[in-house]
Scaffold this active site. Structure first.
Site, PDB file in Angstrom:
ATOM      1  N   CYS A  19       3.338   8.408   1.256  1.00 39.66           N
ATOM      2  CA  CYS A  19       3.852   7.440   2.226  1.00 39.66           C
ATOM      3  C   CYS A  19       4.074   6.123   1.481  1.00 39.66           C
ATOM      4  O   CYS A  19       3.143   5.544   0.924  1.00 39.66           O
ATOM      5  CB  CYS A  19       2.819   7.274   3.342  1.00 39.66           C
ATOM      6  SG  CYS A  19       3.283   6.063   4.569  1.00 39.66           S
TER       7      CYS A  19
ATOM      8  N   GLU B  95       0.823  -1.212   0.000  1.00 38.46           N
ATOM      9  CA  GLU B  95       0.000   0.000   0.000  1.00 38.46           C
ATOM     10  C   GLU B  95       0.860   1.266   0.000  1.00 38.46           C
ATOM     11  O   GLU B  95       1.930   1.309   0.591  1.00 38.46           O
ATOM     12  CB  GLU B  95      -0.936  -0.013   1.212  1.00 38.46           C
ATOM     13  CG  GLU B  95      -2.005  -1.085   1.045  1.00 38.46           C
ATOM     14  CD  GLU B  95      -2.998  -1.146   2.196  1.00 38.46           C
ATOM     15  OE1 GLU B  95      -4.113  -1.622   1.960  1.00 38.46           O
ATOM     16  OE2 GLU B  95      -2.667  -0.727   3.318  1.00 38.46           O
TER      17      GLU B  95
ATOM     18  N   GLY C  29       6.416  -2.088   6.390  1.00 40.98           N
ATOM     19  CA  GLY C  29       7.782  -2.587   6.467  1.00 40.98           C
ATOM     20  C   GLY C  29       8.735  -1.687   7.232  1.00 40.98           C
ATOM     21  O   GLY C  29       8.429  -0.536   7.532  1.00 40.98           O
TER      22      GLY C  29
ATOM     23  N   CYS D 243      -1.973   5.983  10.138  1.00 44.73           N
ATOM     24  CA  CYS D 243      -0.732   5.413  10.632  1.00 44.73           C
ATOM     25  C   CYS D 243      -0.972   4.093  11.365  1.00 44.73           C
ATOM     26  O   CYS D 243      -1.820   4.012  12.244  1.00 44.73           O
ATOM     27  CB  CYS D 243      -0.121   6.437  11.577  1.00 44.73           C
ATOM     28  SG  CYS D 243       1.574   6.138  11.857  1.00 44.73           S
TER      29      CYS D 243
ATOM     30  N   CYS E  23       5.280  -4.759  15.836  1.00 42.65           N
ATOM     31  CA  CYS E  23       4.980  -3.727  16.834  1.00 42.65           C
ATOM     32  C   CYS E  23       3.515  -3.930  17.238  1.00 42.65           C
ATOM     33  O   CYS E  23       2.649  -4.075  16.361  1.00 42.65           O
ATOM     34  CB  CYS E  23       5.194  -2.335  16.264  1.00 42.65           C
ATOM     35  SG  CYS E  23       6.882  -2.092  15.673  1.00 42.65           S
TER      36      CYS E  23
ATOM     37  N   ASN F  35      -4.872   4.590  16.314  1.00 44.23           N
ATOM     38  CA  ASN F  35      -6.008   4.256  15.445  1.00 44.23           C
ATOM     39  C   ASN F  35      -6.440   2.825  15.743  1.00 44.23           C
ATOM     40  O   ASN F  35      -5.732   1.893  15.361  1.00 44.23           O
ATOM     41  CB  ASN F  35      -5.578   4.334  13.970  1.00 44.23           C
ATOM     42  CG  ASN F  35      -5.267   5.750  13.554  1.00 44.23           C
ATOM     43  OD1 ASN F  35      -6.073   6.637  13.733  1.00 44.23           O
ATOM     44  ND2 ASN F  35      -4.071   5.951  13.014  1.00 44.23           N
TER      45      ASN F  35
ATOM     46  N   SER G 100      10.559   5.619  15.557  1.00 42.59           N
ATOM     47  CA  SER G 100       9.347   5.191  16.261  1.00 42.59           C
ATOM     48  C   SER G 100       9.735   4.861  17.692  1.00 42.59           C
ATOM     49  O   SER G 100      10.176   3.753  17.976  1.00 42.59           O
ATOM     50  CB  SER G 100       8.764   3.944  15.593  1.00 42.59           C
ATOM     51  OG  SER G 100       8.447   4.223  14.261  1.00 42.59           O
ATOM     52  N   LEU G 101       9.561   5.807  18.588  1.00 41.74           N
ATOM     53  CA  LEU G 101      10.012   5.606  19.967  1.00 41.74           C
ATOM     54  C   LEU G 101       8.903   4.935  20.796  1.00 41.74           C
ATOM     55  O   LEU G 101       9.076   3.843  21.308  1.00 41.74           O
ATOM     56  CB  LEU G 101      10.426   6.946  20.575  1.00 41.74           C
ATOM     57  CG  LEU G 101      11.221   6.856  21.867  1.00 41.74           C
ATOM     58  CD1 LEU G 101      12.518   6.110  21.684  1.00 41.74           C
ATOM     59  CD2 LEU G 101      11.497   8.249  22.423  1.00 41.74           C
ATOM     60  N   HIS G 102       7.814   5.610  20.957  1.00 37.88           N
ATOM     61  CA  HIS G 102       6.579   5.051  21.538  1.00 37.88           C
ATOM     62  C   HIS G 102       6.629   4.673  23.016  1.00 37.88           C
ATOM     63  O   HIS G 102       5.584   4.352  23.595  1.00 37.88           O
ATOM     64  CB  HIS G 102       6.066   3.839  20.743  1.00 37.88           C
ATOM     65  CG  HIS G 102       5.900   4.103  19.283  1.00 37.88           C
ATOM     66  ND1 HIS G 102       5.295   5.237  18.793  1.00 37.88           N
ATOM     67  CD2 HIS G 102       6.287   3.388  18.186  1.00 37.88           C
ATOM     68  CE1 HIS G 102       5.309   5.202  17.472  1.00 37.88           C
ATOM     69  NE2 HIS G 102       5.906   4.101  17.083  1.00 37.88           N
TER      70      HIS G 102
ATOM     71  N   CYS H 196       0.435  -1.943  15.821  1.00 38.11           N
ATOM     72  CA  CYS H 196       0.421  -1.732  14.371  1.00 38.11           C
ATOM     73  C   CYS H 196      -0.297  -2.853  13.640  1.00 38.11           C
ATOM     74  O   CYS H 196       0.063  -4.026  13.772  1.00 38.11           O
ATOM     75  CB  CYS H 196       1.870  -1.626  13.873  1.00 38.11           C
ATOM     76  SG  CYS H 196       2.014  -1.554  12.095  1.00 38.11           S
TER      77      CYS H 196
ATOM     78  N   CYS I 121       5.810  -7.270   7.350  1.00 32.21           N
ATOM     79  CA  CYS I 121       6.855  -6.717   8.215  1.00 32.21           C
ATOM     80  C   CYS I 121       7.261  -7.780   9.232  1.00 32.21           C
ATOM     81  O   CYS I 121       6.427  -8.577   9.656  1.00 32.21           O
ATOM     82  CB  CYS I 121       6.334  -5.475   8.932  1.00 32.21           C
ATOM     83  SG  CYS I 121       7.621  -4.621   9.858  1.00 32.21           S
TER      84      CYS I 121
HETATM   85  S1  SF4 Z   1       5.201   0.017  12.993  1.00 31.97           S
HETATM   86 FE1  SF4 Z   1       6.441  -0.266  11.146  1.00 31.97          FE
HETATM   87  S2  SF4 Z   1       8.078  -1.628  11.841  1.00 31.97           S
HETATM   88 FE2  SF4 Z   1       6.465  -1.801  13.403  1.00 31.97          FE
HETATM   89  S3  SF4 Z   1       5.225  -3.562  12.724  1.00 31.97           S
HETATM   90 FE3  SF4 Z   1       4.310  -1.694  11.856  1.00 31.97          FE
HETATM   91  S4  SF4 Z   1       5.190  -1.569   9.772  1.00 31.97           S
HETATM   92 FE4  SF4 Z   1       6.507  -2.950  10.981  1.00 31.97          FE
END
Ligand code: SF4
Length: 408
Positions: free
Chosen positions: A151, A136, A215, A389, A162, A346, A269-271, A165, A158
């Site tokens: 994007c 996508e 990814g 996102c 995470c 989200n 991507s800290l989070h 995600c 992936c």
């Molecule tokens: S946030 Fe990025 S690195 Fe983490 S699972 Fe999703 S696509 Fe993969």
């Protein structure tokens, strides 16, 4: 890297050991990436895709058919500046050569298997590549300006899982090739009829790239780097390195290389601000913990006050959104030219997380902002078409997941 003097032999040995380990780790990551290589750029009928080749590679394959190196410049202009996909439209090339080229080469695009436009004008493309795999790409218009960001995905699926995600629930199928990465941008431009490229800084709709799609781009570094070099080439698409941002979960050994070789902007991507929590949210943290990721940010060559590192921080209710978390975040990133993007979570089917309340988001943002870091709360875009996102997941994979759920 830290600098050590020859008067401290033990430190020097340590530095060498670190460099050796980084080198070994880089080699391991690149070898693993090769196991998920994209399919060949040659079609079953023997024709080769010119998209995704470097100038040197084009010159070499033209030499094989007896053509001079100056043809590379001509082809490059037509492919990447004018955006043509048909050799017969290359008016500076004589017809017999146009035909010769068309017999041996193509100028490829992925097939737009699905295109959806959100009520907020975000447009999501599901692109199908020649082997049937899909990824996508999302165009996110800027509401205040007549331009926006594309994007781009770097892998099908992936490996990193995470936990916030949706994309991460789709297993890694393979890496995307340089051609497939560049052509996502080119196909998005086709969709907005944005060819030919304009010279100079004239604004365009598709004026920025964020490598934040499906990814982890640094797990497919070679293909991503090749694609970005093509996109930055001033005689083609000509996007400045300042207009490209690569988002990583913190693949430390390749962050340095990305800064040195490409000099593009970095988003991390800290989070979470504690390793025990980040181990859960971003499992890659078990390999490259927060301190190592931030050390790599501190030495990132392309970072400056004008080009700050972006820290992405997803706001998860009662998980990572307390005042104490905000204060610790500020402490951790102190001294780094940085901004913090606060991303409302989200929700997606099957996830246990909930978005932070608006009040919590605002309080968190205030603490970070009062410490001198810009901390915008991002407005989710394209939610209605699952383009926001962390929501990307190919439609075919969603359908398969639905099927599996029914089967069970
Ligand atoms: S946030 Fe990025 S690195 Fe983490 S699972 Fe999703 S696509 Fe993969």
């Amino acid at each position: 890297m830290p600098s050590f003097t020859s008067s401290s032999p033990s430190l020097s040995a340590d530095a060498n050991a670190i460099m050796f380990m980084d080198e070994r780790e880089r080699a391991r990551i690149l070898a693993k990436a090769a196991l998920f290589s994209p399919p060949s750029a040659t079609l079953p009928d023997g024709r080769r895709d010119l998209v995704g080749l470097s100038r040197e590679e084009i010159t070499d394959i033209l030499a094989e058919i007896g053509e001079k190196p100056f043809r590379t410049k001509q082809l490059w202009h037509w492919i990447y500046h004018q955006g043509v996909t048909d050799f017969s439209r290359m008016s500076t090339i004589a017809k017999p050569l146009q035909e010769k080229l068309a017999e041996r080469f193509i100028i490829g695009r992925p097939e737009p298997a699905m295109v959806q436009t959100s009520s907020d004008e975000t447009r999501k493309f599901l692109f199908r590549f020649r082997d049937g795999q899909e990824a996508e790409t999302v165009y996110i218009p800027d509401r205040r300006e007549d331009r926006g960001a594309v994007c781009i995905s770097s892998q099908v699926g992936c490996t990193l899982s995470c936990t916030f995600c949706h994309t991460g629930t789709q297993k890694l199928v393979r890496n995307l090739g340089a051609a497939e990465i560049v052509s996502q941008f080119m196909a998005a431009r086709d969709s907005y009829a944005e060819w030919p490229s304009l010279k100079g800084e004239t604004p365009r709709l598709l004026s920025t790239i964020v490598l934040m799609g499906m990814g982890e781009p640094l797990y497919n570094y070679e293909n991503v780097a090749k694609a970005m070099k093509i996109i930055m080439d001033g005689e083609g698409i000509g996007l400045s390195r300042r207009r490209i941002t690569l988002s990583t979960s913190g693949v430390v050994p390749l962050m340095d290389r990305c800064g040195d070789e490409l000099g593009i902007n970095l988003a991390v991507s800290l989070h979470a601000v504690r390793n025990d929590l980040r181990d859960q949210i971003v499992p890659l943290n078990r390999k490259y913990p927060i301190e190592e990721v931030l050390a790599a940010c501190r030495r990132y060559p392309a970072a400056s006050n004008a080009r700050r590192i972006t820290f992405e921080y997803i706001m998860l209710r009662d998980v990572n959104d307390s005042d104490a978390d905000a204060r610790e975040l500020v402490r951790l990133i102190s001294g780094i030219p940085a901004k913090v993007n606060l991303i409302p979570f989200n929700p997606w089917p099957g996830s246990d997380y909930r978005p932070s309340t608006r009040e919590r988001q605002a309080k968190f943002a205030e603490i970070v902002m009062n410490a001198g870091f810009a901390s915008p709360i991002r407005t989710p875009r394209g939610r209605d078409i699952l383009a926001a996102c962390g929501q990307l997941k190919t439609a075919s994979e969603r359908a398969r997941a639905g099927q599996t759920a029914t089967d069970e």
